[in-house]
Design a protein around this motif. Structure first.
Motif, PDB file in Angstrom:
ATOM      1  N   ALA A 148       0.837  -1.204   0.000  1.00 18.79           N
ATOM      2  CA  ALA A 148       0.000   0.000   0.000  1.00 18.79           C
ATOM      3  C   ALA A 148       0.872   1.253   0.000  1.00 18.79           C
ATOM      4  O   ALA A 148       0.613   2.211  -0.738  1.00 18.79           O
ATOM      5  N   GLU A 149       1.921   1.228   0.811  1.00 24.42           N
ATOM      6  CA  GLU A 149       2.826   2.381   0.867  1.00 24.42           C
ATOM      7  C   GLU A 149       3.546   2.583  -0.466  1.00 24.42           C
ATOM      8  O   GLU A 149       3.906   3.712  -0.828  1.00 24.42           O
ATOM      9  N   ALA A 150       3.748   1.492  -1.213  1.00 18.48           N
ATOM     10  CA  ALA A 150       4.420   1.579  -2.517  1.00 18.48           C
ATOM     11  C   ALA A 150       3.479   2.106  -3.608  1.00 18.48           C
ATOM     12  O   ALA A 150       3.909   2.392  -4.716  1.00 18.48           O
ATOM     13  N   GLY A 151       2.188   2.206  -3.287  1.00 24.30           N
ATOM     14  CA  GLY A 151       1.251   2.779  -4.248  1.00 24.30           C
ATOM     15  C   GLY A 151       0.108   1.894  -4.704  1.00 24.30           C
ATOM     16  O   GLY A 151      -0.667   2.283  -5.584  1.00 24.30           O
ATOM     17  N   ALA A 152      -0.022   0.688  -4.128  1.00 26.96           N
ATOM     18  CA  ALA A 152      -1.149  -0.170  -4.507  1.00 26.96           C
ATOM     19  C   ALA A 152      -2.463   0.509  -4.108  1.00 26.96           C
ATOM     20  O   ALA A 152      -2.595   0.991  -2.983  1.00 26.96           O
ATOM     21  N   ASP A 153      -3.402   0.550  -5.039  1.00 28.92           N
ATOM     22  CA  ASP A 153      -4.707   1.164  -4.758  1.00 28.92           C
ATOM     23  C   ASP A 153      -5.582   0.225  -3.938  1.00 28.92           C
ATOM     24  O   ASP A 153      -6.390   0.657  -3.119  1.00 28.92           O
ATOM     25  N   PHE A 154      -5.399  -1.075  -4.202  1.00 32.43           N
ATOM     26  CA  PHE A 154      -6.163  -2.105  -3.489  1.00 32.43           C
ATOM     27  C   PHE A 154      -5.196  -3.118  -2.898  1.00 32.43           C
ATOM     28  O   PHE A 154      -4.165  -3.420  -3.496  1.00 32.43           O
ATOM     29  N   VAL A 155      -5.568  -3.658  -1.746  1.00 30.44           N
ATOM     30  CA  VAL A 155      -4.826  -4.781  -1.179  1.00 30.44           C
ATOM     31  C   VAL A 155      -5.812  -5.920  -1.006  1.00 30.44           C
ATOM     32  O   VAL A 155      -6.877  -5.747  -0.406  1.00 30.44           O
ATOM     33  N   GLY A 156      -5.484  -7.078  -1.586  1.00 31.66           N
ATOM     34  CA  GLY A 156      -6.351  -8.246  -1.456  1.00 31.66           C
ATOM     35  C   GLY A 156      -5.774  -9.229  -0.451  1.00 31.66           C
ATOM     36  O   GLY A 156      -4.555  -9.323  -0.294  1.00 31.66           O
ATOM     37  N   THR A 157      -6.648  -9.979   0.194  1.00 32.89           N
ATOM     38  CA  THR A 157      -6.197 -11.002   1.153  1.00 32.89           C
ATOM     39  C   THR A 157      -5.972 -12.335   0.433  1.00 32.89           C
ATOM     40  O   THR A 157      -5.889 -13.396   1.053  1.00 32.89           O
ATOM     41  N   THR A 158      -5.851 -12.250  -0.889  1.00 32.55           N
ATOM     42  CA  THR A 158      -5.756 -13.383  -1.816  1.00 32.55           C
ATOM     43  C   THR A 158      -4.801 -14.494  -1.402  1.00 32.55           C
ATOM     44  O   THR A 158      -5.096 -15.675  -1.532  1.00 32.55           O
ATOM     45  N   MET A 159      -3.616 -14.105  -0.942  1.00 32.79           N
ATOM     46  CA  MET A 159      -2.551 -15.088  -0.713  1.00 32.79           C
ATOM     47  C   MET A 159      -2.471 -15.587   0.727  1.00 32.79           C
ATOM     48  O   MET A 159      -1.603 -16.379   1.065  1.00 32.79           O
ATOM     49  N   ARG A 160      -3.398 -15.142   1.565  1.00 29.06           N
ATOM     50  CA  ARG A 160      -3.356 -15.571   2.970  1.00 29.06           C
ATOM     51  C   ARG A 160      -3.672 -17.065   3.071  1.00 29.06           C
ATOM     52  O   ARG A 160      -4.717 -17.524   2.619  1.00 29.06           O
ATOM     53  N   GLY A 161      -2.739 -17.823   3.640  1.00 32.97           N
ATOM     54  CA  GLY A 161      -2.901 -19.266   3.725  1.00 32.97           C
ATOM     55  C   GLY A 161      -2.144 -19.996   2.629  1.00 32.97           C
ATOM     56  O   GLY A 161      -2.040 -21.213   2.641  1.00 32.97           O
ATOM     57  N   TYR A 162      -1.595 -19.221   1.684  1.00 33.14           N
ATOM     58  CA  TYR A 162      -0.902 -19.832   0.542  1.00 33.14           C
ATOM     59  C   TYR A 162       0.594 -19.516   0.495  1.00 33.14           C
ATOM     60  O   TYR A 162       1.241 -19.729  -0.508  1.00 33.14           O
ATOM     61  N   THR A 163       1.120 -18.956   1.582  1.00 34.57           N
ATOM     62  CA  THR A 163       2.563 -18.693   1.651  1.00 34.57           C
ATOM     63  C   THR A 163       3.121 -19.376   2.894  1.00 34.57           C
ATOM     64  O   THR A 163       2.365 -19.657   3.846  1.00 34.57           O
ATOM     65  N   PRO A 164       4.442 -19.633   2.925  1.00 32.75           N
ATOM     66  CA  PRO A 164       5.042 -20.271   4.116  1.00 32.75           C
ATOM     67  C   PRO A 164       4.721 -19.506   5.400  1.00 32.75           C
ATOM     68  O   PRO A 164       4.491 -20.105   6.448  1.00 32.75           O
ATOM     69  N   GLU A 165       4.665 -18.161   5.303  1.00 30.75           N
ATOM     70  CA  GLU A 165       4.404 -17.333   6.494  1.00 30.75           C
ATOM     71  C   GLU A 165       2.984 -17.494   7.027  1.00 30.75           C
ATOM     72  O   GLU A 165       2.715 -17.196   8.184  1.00 30.75           O
ATOM     73  N   THR A 166       2.073 -17.920   6.161  1.00 30.50           N
ATOM     74  CA  THR A 166       0.664 -18.000   6.588  1.00 30.50           C
ATOM     75  C   THR A 166       0.109 -19.419   6.456  1.00 30.50           C
ATOM     76  O   THR A 166      -1.101 -19.616   6.355  1.00 30.50           O
ATOM     77  N   GLN A 167       1.007 -20.374   6.457  1.00 23.63           N
ATOM     78  CA  GLN A 167       0.612 -21.781   6.318  1.00 23.63           C
ATOM     79  C   GLN A 167      -0.405 -22.182   7.386  1.00 23.63           C
ATOM     80  O   GLN A 167      -0.314 -21.759   8.536  1.00 23.63           O
ATOM     81  N   GLY A 168      -1.378 -22.990   6.993  1.00 23.78           N
ATOM     82  CA  GLY A 168      -2.344 -23.498   7.976  1.00 23.78           C
ATOM     83  C   GLY A 168      -3.568 -22.620   8.147  1.00 23.78           C
ATOM     84  O   GLY A 168      -4.496 -22.964   8.864  1.00 23.78           O
ATOM     85  N   ILE A 169      -3.584 -21.446   7.506  1.00 22.33           N
ATOM     86  CA  ILE A 169      -4.790 -20.601   7.567  1.00 22.33           C
ATOM     87  C   ILE A 169      -5.688 -21.009   6.411  1.00 22.33           C
ATOM     88  O   ILE A 169      -5.410 -20.716   5.258  1.00 22.33           O
ATOM     89  N   ASN A 170      -6.767 -21.714   6.722  1.00 19.42           N
ATOM     90  CA  ASN A 170      -7.631 -22.243   5.665  1.00 19.42           C
ATOM     91  C   ASN A 170      -9.023 -21.628   5.654  1.00 19.42           C
ATOM     92  O   ASN A 170      -9.923 -22.115   4.977  1.00 19.42           O
ATOM     93  N   ASP A 171      -9.182 -20.564   6.430  1.00 20.25           N
ATOM     94  CA  ASP A 171     -10.474 -19.890   6.488  1.00 20.25           C
ATOM     95  C   ASP A 171     -10.287 -18.407   6.238  1.00 20.25           C
ATOM     96  O   ASP A 171      -9.201 -17.878   6.436  1.00 20.25           O
ATOM     97  N   ILE A 172     -11.352 -17.737   5.826  1.00 19.49           N
ATOM     98  CA  ILE A 172     -11.295 -16.290   5.691  1.00 19.49           C
ATOM     99  C   ILE A 172     -11.089 -15.696   7.090  1.00 19.49           C
ATOM    100  O   ILE A 172     -11.783 -16.060   8.034  1.00 19.49           O
ATOM    101  N   ASP A 173     -10.092 -14.834   7.214  1.00 19.84           N
ATOM    102  CA  ASP A 173      -9.700 -14.288   8.520  1.00 19.84           C
ATOM    103  C   ASP A 173     -10.329 -12.897   8.681  1.00 19.84           C
ATOM    104  O   ASP A 173      -9.789 -11.901   8.213  1.00 19.84           O
ATOM    105  N   PHE A 174     -11.483 -12.854   9.325  1.00 18.75           N
ATOM    106  CA  PHE A 174     -12.239 -11.599   9.442  1.00 18.75           C
ATOM    107  C   PHE A 174     -11.492 -10.556  10.276  1.00 18.75           C
ATOM    108  O   PHE A 174     -11.581  -9.365  10.000  1.00 18.75           O
ATOM    109  N   GLU A 175     -10.767 -11.018  11.294  1.00 16.29           N
ATOM    110  CA  GLU A 175      -9.994 -10.077  12.122  1.00 16.29           C
ATOM    111  C   GLU A 175      -8.907  -9.406  11.291  1.00 16.29           C
ATOM    112  O   GLU A 175      -8.622  -8.219  11.446  1.00 16.29           O
ATOM    113  N   PHE A 176      -8.291 -10.198  10.393  1.00 15.80           N
ATOM    114  CA  PHE A 176      -7.267  -9.678   9.492  1.00 15.80           C
ATOM    115  C   PHE A 176      -7.868  -8.617   8.571  1.00 15.80           C
ATOM    116  O   PHE A 176      -7.301  -7.534   8.376  1.00 15.80           O
TER     117      PHE A 176
END
Length: 236
Positions: A148-176
């Protein structure tokens, strides 16, 4: 902010964007295309406010049959990086040339083939195409903020659960979603792991600007597997 962008924001705010994609391994994939535009028409008919699509061919065909903004990506594997969503400037050039309304790129912590970070890549795109709306497909808070700071107009939660850092997250994370909506300067698009209408509503209530649903609407094999999986588990 120019009028065109304002109009687009108004058009998608609080609405459902339907991801219409079929990879080569899936039954709805055909070499000549033609299937995803039908998915897009069905989505438009029932009130979708936008379409997310992969490949220049699908984007071009979809734009011919529906009058909705398109979030465009090009999925392609590159050696030496786990990045696969709009990875290099070559894909960016192709997407801009075919008239995507919003260009989406992977915004995770991995480096691109040339060693650049997601934030550096977004800055380079914005320098080359200052008027192009851009979405970063992110996985965690840190990467979302950097994009966002680099200029992205939108940020999607698309990759949450699909990277090593977020492994094991298999549900939509409403708090996030809520934390991003409160603290991230970009508009938040909830995407990934949204299977039911109730979850879509909850994501908007959590502060998402709009949302993207794909698999639960346009991937029949995946939808079938959810049913057969539940039935098989019952029989055990």
């Amino acid at each position: 902010m120019d009028m065109e962008k304002e109009t687009l924001f108004e058009q998608i705010k609080g609405g459902l964007i339907v991801s219409c994609q079929a990879l080569e391994t899936e039954p709805l994939y055909t070499k000549e295309g033609g299937v995803m535009p039908l998915m897009a028409k069905a989505a438009a008919m029932s009130g979708a406010v936008g379409i997310r699509a992969n490949t220049v061919r699908d984007i071009t065909q979809i734009k011919q049959v529906v009058d909705l903004p398109v979030i465009g990506i090009i999925k392609k594997d590159y050696p030496g990086t786990p990045m696969y969503i709009t990875v290099t400037m070559k894909e960016v050039d192709e997407l801009v040339a075919c008239g995507v309304d919003i260009l989406a790129v992977q915004g995770t912590g991995a480096l691109r083939p040339d060693g650049s970070t997601s934030a550096q890549f977004i800055r380079a795109i914005k320098a080359k195409y200052p008027d192009q709306l851009l979405m970063a497909d992110c996985d965690n808070f840190e990467n979302a903020m950097l994009c966002a700071e680099a200029g992205a107009d939108f940020v999607g939660t698309t990759m949450r659960g699909y990277t090593p850092e977020t492994q094991g997250i298999n549900d939509i994370d409403f708090e996030f979603v809520h934390k991003l909506a409160a603290e991230c300067p970009a508009k938040i698009i909830a995407e990934g792991h949204i299977h039911y209408p109730e979850q879509a509503v909850k994501a908007l209530e959590a502060g998402a600007f709009a949302l993207v649903v794909g698999g639960a609407i346009t991937r029949p094999a995946e939808i079938t597997a959810r049913f057969t999986g539940a039935i098989n588990a019952m029989h055990k």
